[in-house]
Design an enzyme around this catalytic site. Structure first.
Site, PDB file in Angstrom:
ATOM      1  N   ASP A   1      -3.314   6.545  -1.769  1.00  0.00           N
ATOM      2  CA  ASP A   1      -3.451   6.408  -3.386  1.00  0.00           C
ATOM      3  C   ASP A   1      -4.274   5.230  -3.895  1.00  0.00           C
ATOM      4  O   ASP A   1      -3.456   4.324  -3.585  1.00  0.00           O
ATOM      5  CB  ASP A   1      -2.018   6.689  -3.902  1.00  0.00           C
ATOM      6  CG  ASP A   1      -1.730   8.345  -4.010  1.00  0.00           C
ATOM      7  OD1 ASP A   1      -2.332   9.041  -4.769  1.00  0.00           O
ATOM      8  OD2 ASP A   1      -0.718   8.387  -3.269  1.00  0.00           O
TER       9      ASP A   1
ATOM     10  N   ASP B   1      -4.162   3.272   3.284  1.00  0.00           N
ATOM     11  CA  ASP B   1      -3.468   3.883   2.135  1.00  0.00           C
ATOM     12  C   ASP B   1      -4.131   4.872   1.835  1.00  0.00           C
ATOM     13  O   ASP B   1      -5.341   5.244   2.025  1.00  0.00           O
ATOM     14  CB  ASP B   1      -3.271   2.632   1.256  1.00  0.00           C
ATOM     15  CG  ASP B   1      -2.478   3.251  -0.207  1.00  0.00           C
ATOM     16  OD1 ASP B   1      -1.505   3.865   0.067  1.00  0.00           O
ATOM     17  OD2 ASP B   1      -3.215   2.778  -1.083  1.00  0.00           O
TER      18      ASP B   1
ATOM     19  N   ASP C   1      -4.490  -1.101  -1.381  1.00  0.00           N
ATOM     20  CA  ASP C   1      -4.584  -1.709  -2.942  1.00  0.00           C
ATOM     21  C   ASP C   1      -3.411  -2.269  -3.751  1.00  0.00           C
ATOM     22  O   ASP C   1      -3.610  -2.698  -4.643  1.00  0.00           O
ATOM     23  CB  ASP C   1      -5.214  -0.472  -3.768  1.00  0.00           C
ATOM     24  CG  ASP C   1      -4.439   0.542  -4.169  1.00  0.00           C
ATOM     25  OD1 ASP C   1      -3.499   1.144  -3.404  1.00  0.00           O
ATOM     26  OD2 ASP C   1      -4.384   1.030  -5.138  1.00  0.00           O
TER      27      ASP C   1
END
Length: 254
Positions: free
Chosen positions: A24, A22, A190
Site C-alpha cells: 500500500d 511493501d 513508504d
C-alpha cells in the site's frame, strides 16, 4: 517463518537478488487501508495523528491499525469493490515486475494490509497470472462477533504474528540474511508499517515525502528516495548487472 519444506520460497530459483516490497502506497499510489479509514472510518485527521504517534514511539502500529480498521463498519466485499474503483497502480510497477521475472529477481510483498484486498487489487491491476508469480506475506481477515465478513461490522483483522507491528516484516527477511552467500536484498516502502523492515536489507528505497523518510532521517537509517518505480528499476537493474555496487547506490538520493 519464511521456510517452506526446508527451503526459503524466494531461493527456489537461486536468484542473485531478491526484491522485498511493501504494497500500500508503494506498489499502489493510494494506501488502501488509509483510503478505507479516511472515507469510511474515523477520518484522515485522527489517522495522521496516530501515524505521528507511531513514528515517535508513543503508539504501536498494531494498535493504530486495529483502531483504524475497527472504525470501518462497511461489509468487506463492499470495501474491496470501493478500493478496486479508487486505488491505482504505480505507473511503472508493471514494467519493473516484468523485468524482475525476466532476470530471476523474486518479488516478495510484505504487507501490513490484508491478504484478500491485496490479491484482489493486484489481480485487477496487473492480472491474475502475474499474482501467481509473487509471494505475498501479510495480515488476513476474519469474522467478528459471530457475523460474516460481508455483513455490517462483521470483519476484523487477523494479524500475522504477535508483535507490536501485527506483522513484523523483519521476521520474513532475517532468514535470508542468515544464508551463506546470500543474494543481494532490496526493500521498498513508504510508511509506518515498514519500520520493522527498514534496517534489514542491503538497500532501502523510501518513498519521497512519506513517513518512512522521516523515520529514516530521525534514526539515521541509510536509504535511497524514490518517486515511482522507474527510479527503483534503474537502481536495481544497475546493481544486479554489476554496474554499481550496493554501497555506491546507497549514496544516492534520487
Amino acid at each position: 517463518m519464511a521456510q517452506q519444506n526446508g527451503t526459503l520460497p524466494a531461493m527456489r530459483t537461486q536468484p542473485k537478488a531478491i526484491f522485498f516490497t511493501d504494497f500500500d502506497g508503494t506498489i499502489t499510489l493510494q494506501d488502501s487501508n488509509d483510503y478505507l479509514t479516511d472515507n469510511l472510518g474515523y477520518g484522515v485527521e485522527r489517522r495522521r495523528r496516530e501515524n505521528h504517534a507511531v513514528l515517535e514511539g508513543r503508539l504501536t502500529f498494531r494498535d493504530s491499525f486495529q483502531w483504524m480498521m475497527d472504525s470501518v463498519k462497511t461489509p468487506y466485499d463492499q470495501c474491496i469493490s470501493i478500493l478496486l474503483k479508487n486505488v491505482q497502480l504505480d505507473p511503472h510497477f508493471a514494467e519493473f515486475f516484468a523485468w524482475t521475472r525476466e532476470n530471476n529477481v523474486p518479488v516478495v510483498v510484505l504487507s501490513g494490509g490484508m491478504q484478500p484486498i491485496i490479491r484482489a487489487l493486484l489481480a485487477h491491476l496487473i492480472g491474475e497470472e502475474a499474482v501467481e508469480h509473487m509471494q505475498i506475506v501479510s495480515n488476513d481477515v476474519m469474522p467478528r462477533d459471530g457475523k460474516g465478513i460481508n455483513e455490517e461490522g462483521g470483519w476484523n483483522i487477523k494479524f500475522h504474528d504477535d508483535s507490536v507491528f501485527g506483522h513484523d516484516k523483519s521476521l520474513e527477511i532475517k532468514p535470508y540474511t542468515a544464508l551463506p552467500n546470500r543474494p543481494i536484498m532490496f526493500y521498498a516502502g513508504d510508511g509506518v508499517s515498514d519500520l520493522s523492515a527498514a534496517k534489514e536489507t542491503d538497500l532501502l528505497f523510501a518513498k519521497a515525502g512519506r513517513d518512512l523518510v522521516t523515520y529514516c532521517e530521525n534514526e539515521k537509517v541509510p536509504f535511497v528516495t524514490f518517486n515511482d518505480f522507474s527510479d527503483i528499476h534503474k537502481v536495481v537493474a544497475d546493481v544486479v548487472a554489476g554496474k554499481v555496487s550496493v554501497k555506491e547506490a546507497a549514496k544516492g538520493r534520487l
